[in-house]
Design an enzyme around this catalytic site. Structure first.
Site, PDB file in Angstrom:
ATOM      1  N   ILE A   1      -3.633   2.743  12.763  1.00 48.61           N
ATOM      2  CA  ILE A   1      -4.210   3.468  11.620  1.00 48.61           C
ATOM      3  C   ILE A   1      -5.714   3.678  11.799  1.00 48.61           C
ATOM      4  CG2 ILE A   1      -4.688   1.488  10.076  1.00 48.61           C
ATOM      5  CD1 ILE A   1      -3.210   4.955   9.176  1.00 48.61           C
TER       6      ILE A   1
ATOM      7  N   SER B   1     -11.906  -5.711  17.955  1.00 47.29           N
ATOM      8  CA  SER B   1     -10.479  -5.937  18.193  1.00 47.29           C
ATOM      9  C   SER B   1     -10.346  -6.885  19.373  1.00 47.29           C
ATOM     10  CB  SER B   1      -9.769  -4.626  18.552  1.00 47.29           C
ATOM     11  OG  SER B   1      -8.776  -4.314  17.616  1.00 47.29           O
TER      12      SER B   1
ATOM     13  N   LYS C   1      -4.382  -1.055   3.063  1.00 50.27           N
ATOM     14  CA  LYS C   1      -3.268  -1.543   2.253  1.00 50.27           C
ATOM     15  C   LYS C   1      -2.324  -2.337   3.144  1.00 50.27           C
ATOM     16  CE  LYS C   1       0.222  -0.032   3.252  1.00 50.27           C
ATOM     17  NZ  LYS C   1       1.212   0.306   4.333  1.00 50.27           N
TER      18      LYS C   1
ATOM     19  N   ASP D   1       6.203  -2.410   3.655  1.00 51.76           N
ATOM     20  CA  ASP D   1       4.932  -1.910   4.201  1.00 51.76           C
ATOM     21  C   ASP D   1       4.798  -0.417   3.900  1.00 51.76           C
ATOM     22  OD1 ASP D   1       2.464  -2.257   6.110  1.00 51.76           O
ATOM     23  OD2 ASP D   1       3.559  -0.499   6.813  1.00 51.76           O
TER      24      ASP D   1
END
Ligand code: NAP
Length: 308
Positions: free
Chosen positions: A14, A36, A91, A169
Site C-alpha cells: 500500500i 522498512s 487502517k 482486512d
C-alpha cells in the site's frame, strides 16, 4: 509555509501503490525518509532499516505514516509520539481498540495530530451517498464484499495471524463506509466466522447488524471469490435504493449513476495536512469496534485448509 517532512514506515504494497504517489502529489508534504527492515527503499529518498535508526540518525521529520501490518503498529506509534511527531495510521488503526485509545491519549498529551485513516471513506461516491441518506428512512442494507485473497493478498502471512483480521482486512473498509453514510449507529446481532483449519483468521464471515431504529444490515464477506469481484453496498430507503459499487467509487441513485475518480489517498493526505495545520486529531474507531464485536460474539466454523 514549509512542507511537512514525512517518513513512511513500512514500504510494502500500500505504501508503494498509494502513499508515495499521494505524498508526491501534495505540495503540503515532502517525502523525507522511508523505513522498512527488508526493503531497499526508493531511489533518492533516505532509507533506514528501523524506526529507531531513523529517529536516532535523521533526517528530521515532522510526521510519519505507519503502513506496517497492524500487529506492530502500536509500538512504532508510541515511539514516534514520544518524539513529538504527527501520525497517520493506515487502517485498521491498531490490533486492538484499547491500544488505539491509548495512542489518542498520548497524542493529545504530546500535542500532535493523530489520524486514523479510513481510505474507503474518501472513495468518490461516499460523500454524496452520505448526503443523500441523511434525508431518508433506511429500510434495509446489504453489504457484499467478495474477493480473491490469492489476487489481493498473495503471501501476506501477517493477515492470517491473530490481529491480522483475515477477511475483515478488506471487510473493515465496507464497515468504514457504512458507519459513515448511515444516519444512525448500528450494532452486531449475530455473526458466523469461517476459519480454515490451518489459519488463525477467518476466510469468510456472515454478519447481521441492526440500526437503532430497527433496520436490518447484512454483511457477506468471502475471500474465496474467483471471477468477478464484489465490493457493493445497497441501501433500501423510502425513496428507492442507493447502490455503492467498486468499493464506493460508483454511486447509483434512483436518478442515475455517477462514476467518480480514484481520489482516496489524495483525499486522505489533504485531510492529514488540514489536521496538522489545525492542531487536531481524527480517530474514529467505530469500524474496528464492529469487527471486534464480531470476534467477541461470533460463532466459529472450521473449513478446509487454505494454502497460498
Ligand atoms: P505488506 O505489503 O505486507 O507491507 C507491510 C510492510 O510493513 C512491509 O514492507 C514490511 O517491511 C513492513 N514492516 C513490518 N514490520 C515492520 C516494522 N517493525 N518496522 C517497519 N516496517 C515494518 O502490507 P500492505 O498490504 O502494504 O498492508 C499494510 C497495511 O496497509 C495493513 O494494515 C493493510 O490493512 C493496509 N492497507 C493495505 C491495502 C492493500 O491493498 N494492500 C489497502 C489499504 C490499506 P519488510 O517487507 O521490509 O519486512
Amino acid at each position: 509555509m514549509d512542507p511537512i517532512r514525512i517518513a513512511i514506515v513500512g514500504i510494502g504494497k500500500i505504501a508503494r501503490d498509494q502513499h508515495v504517489p499521494a505524498i508526491r502529489g501534495n505540495s503540503a508534504f515532502s517525502l523525507a525518509a522511508t523505513v522498512s527492515p527488508h526493503d531497499a527503499g526508493l531511489d533518492g529518498v533516505p532509507h533506514h532499516a528501523s524506526l529507531d535508526d531513523l529517529l536516532a540518525q535523521g533526517p528530521a521529520v515532522d510526521a510519519i505514516a505507519l503502513c506496517t501490518p497492524p500487529q506492530v503498529r502500536y509500538d512504532l506509534a508510541t515511539q514516534a509520539l514520544t518524539k513529538g511527531v504527527h501520525l497517520f495510521l493506515e487502517k485498521p488503526p491498531g490490533a486492538t481498540l484499547a491500544e488505539v485509545e491509548a495512542l489518542k491519549v498520548q497524542a493529545d498529551k504530546v500535542g500532535v495530530s493523530l489520524f486514523a485513516a479510513w481510505h474507503s471513506r474518501f472513495a468518490a461516491g461516499v460523500a454524496p451517498a452520505r448526503a443523500w441518506l441523511a434525508e431518508r428512512k433506511i429500510e434495509k442494507v446489504s453489504i457484499v464484499w467478495r474477493e480473491d485473497v490469492r489476487v489481493w493478498h498473495p503471501g501476506q502471512a501477517w493477515i492470517w495471524q491473530p490481529g491480522g483480521l483475515g477477511v475483515f482486512d478488506p471487510g473493515i473498509n465496507a464497515l468504514s463506509i457504512v458507519t459513515h453514510i448511515l444516519p444512525r449507529p448500528f450494532f452486531l446481532k449475530d455473526a458466523t466466522l469461517v476459519l480454515p483449519e490451518n489459519r488463525a483468521a477467518p476466510i469468510a464471515a456472515d454478519l447481521s447488524f441492526r440500526d437503532t431504529a430497527g433496520a436490518a444490515i447484512h454483511m457477506d464477506l468471502d475471500w474465496r471469490q474467483t471471477g468477478p469481484q464484489s465490493w457493493d453496498i445497497v441501501v433500501d430507503t423510502d425513496a428507492g435504493a442507493l447502490k455503492l459499487a467498486h468499493g464506493g467509487a460508483v454511486l447509483t441513485l434512483p436518478s442515475g449513476t455517477e462514476h467518480g475518480e480514484d481520489v482516496e489517498y489524495a483525499g486522505l493526505y489533504a485531510r492529514f495536512a488540514t489536521l496538522i495545520r489545525g492542531g487536531r486529531s481524527d480517530v474514529d474507531t467505530s469500524p474496528l469496534r464492529l469487527v471486534a464485536d464480531a470476534f467477541l460474539r461470533g460463532t466459529r466454523q472450521t473449513t478446509q485448509a487454505f494454502h497460498d
